[in-house]
Scaffold this active site. Structure first.
Site, mmCIF file in Angstrom:
data_model
loop_
_atom_site.group_PDB
_atom_site.id
_atom_site.type_symbol
_atom_site.label_atom_id
_atom_site.label_comp_id
_atom_site.label_asym_id
_atom_site.label_seq_id
_atom_site.Cartn_x
_atom_site.Cartn_y
_atom_site.Cartn_z
ATOM 1 C CE LYS A 1 79.335 30.063 64.744
ATOM 2 N NZ LYS A 1 79.510 30.343 62.589
ATOM 3 C CG ASP B 1 74.633 29.074 65.765
ATOM 4 O OD1 ASP B 1 76.303 29.184 66.540
ATOM 5 O OD2 ASP B 1 75.089 29.036 64.493
ATOM 6 C CG MET C 1 74.106 35.625 56.782
ATOM 7 S SD MET C 1 75.784 34.214 56.511
ATOM 8 C CE MET C 1 75.771 33.525 55.684
#
Ligand code: SAH
Length: 280
Positions: A74, A52, A189
């Site tokens: 991602k 990732d 996030m």
């Protein structure tokens, strides 16, 4: 450092990576020293590494140079239409008889969609192993001198994602319940929606002067820590901070003045009286 016979003998007992298997591996928050021995063992034996965006290149460089690298990039809270493609790619590579290391930032089962990938492997009868990693919400904060729990401040901690699959603040969160019951909230996030989340928590009863910290690029050489409060958070990108960032809200943030061991390596002075500050 680790040239010790017992360590070498121990390393020899680590599992063999069998062809046709997928290992879901946590790479930790960035500092390669935070890799587990199992994850290093995985990197050394894998013939394919599917990684990732948040996995540091210094970690990839540990892998066998003949290994094949697939970037599964991602990043940034956008809805990932490609998740199923990634899972199916793992299935295909395993069916081709490869040793597949699926390398994810932090811990694969913490907001990393590792469970979704593992479920696809199960559906397709692919054998797999899960190698936990140090999650940014714990290890990243430790590098900022912020413990997620401390006996005098909190007996629980809540880990929260700042956005759902659609990129917005999850509407399933019970803000009243969270504000009432979670003395320490650690958010992944959440950089984009930090101001909105802070407002929701204040609307639900949390104090405007409650400490809040942002730890960007935790554990890496570019780590930056920004301390603020719920009432004064503002827009982080306007202040020049860039993702990834872990956000923590709660009294534990105050311990940083005493526990910023990483900063002290770079001449920050640690304050010895912080214990009384936290209790005040
Ligand atoms: N599985 C990962 C989390 C993946 S979600 C883990 O256990 O750590 C991605 C989020 O993790 C980022 O948006 C950010 O909030 C956090 N994150 C990951 N690495 C980070 C780092 N080095 N510094 C700060 N936050 C990080």
């Amino acid at each position: 450092m680790m040239h010790n016979k017992k360590v070498e003998i121990f390393i020899d007992t680590l599992p063999e990576f069998e062809p046709g298997w997928v290992w879901l591996v946590g790479a930790g928050p960035g500092d390669p020293g935070l890799l587990t021995l199992h994850s290093v063992n995985a990197l050394c034996q894998a013939d394919v590494i599917v990684y990732d965006a948040l996995v540091d290149h210094s970690i990839l460089s540990i892998a066998d140079p003949h290994a094949e690298f697939h970037y599964a990039g991602k990043r940034g809270g956008k809805p990932s239409l490609k998740q199923q493609d990634i899972s199916l790619k793992l299935v295909q590579l395993a069916k081709d008889g490869r040793r597949v290391c699926r390398l994810k930032g932090g811990d694969p089962f913490v907001f990393g969609r590792g469970a979704e990938e593992a479920l696809t492997l199960v559906e397709n009868s692919i054998s797999f192993r899960v190698i936990p990693g140090i999650s940014a919400g714990i290890g990243g904060l430790a590098y900022a001198g912020i413990p997620v729990t401390h006996r005098d401040t909190n007996h629980s901690v809540t880990f929260l994602t700042g956005h759902d699959a659609g990129g917005v603040v999850p509407d399933t969160i019970d803000w009243q319940g969270l504000a009432r019951s979670s003395p320490v909230i650690v958010m992944y996030m959440a950089m984009k929606h930090a101001e909105l989340i802070a407002r929701k928590l204040m609307d639900a009863g949390r104090a405007a002067d409650e400490p809040m910290a942002f730890v960007c690029h935790a554990t890496t050489p570019t780590m930056t820590v920004h301390e603020t409060t719920l009432g004064t958070v503002g827009n982080l990108s306007d202040l020049g901070f860039t993702p990834p960032a872990i956000i923590v809200i709660g009294e534990v943030v105050k311990l940083r003045v005493a526990l910023d061991w990483f900063g002290s390596l770079h001449s920050h002075k640690l304050l010895k009286n912080s214990y009384s500050q936290v209790r005040a």
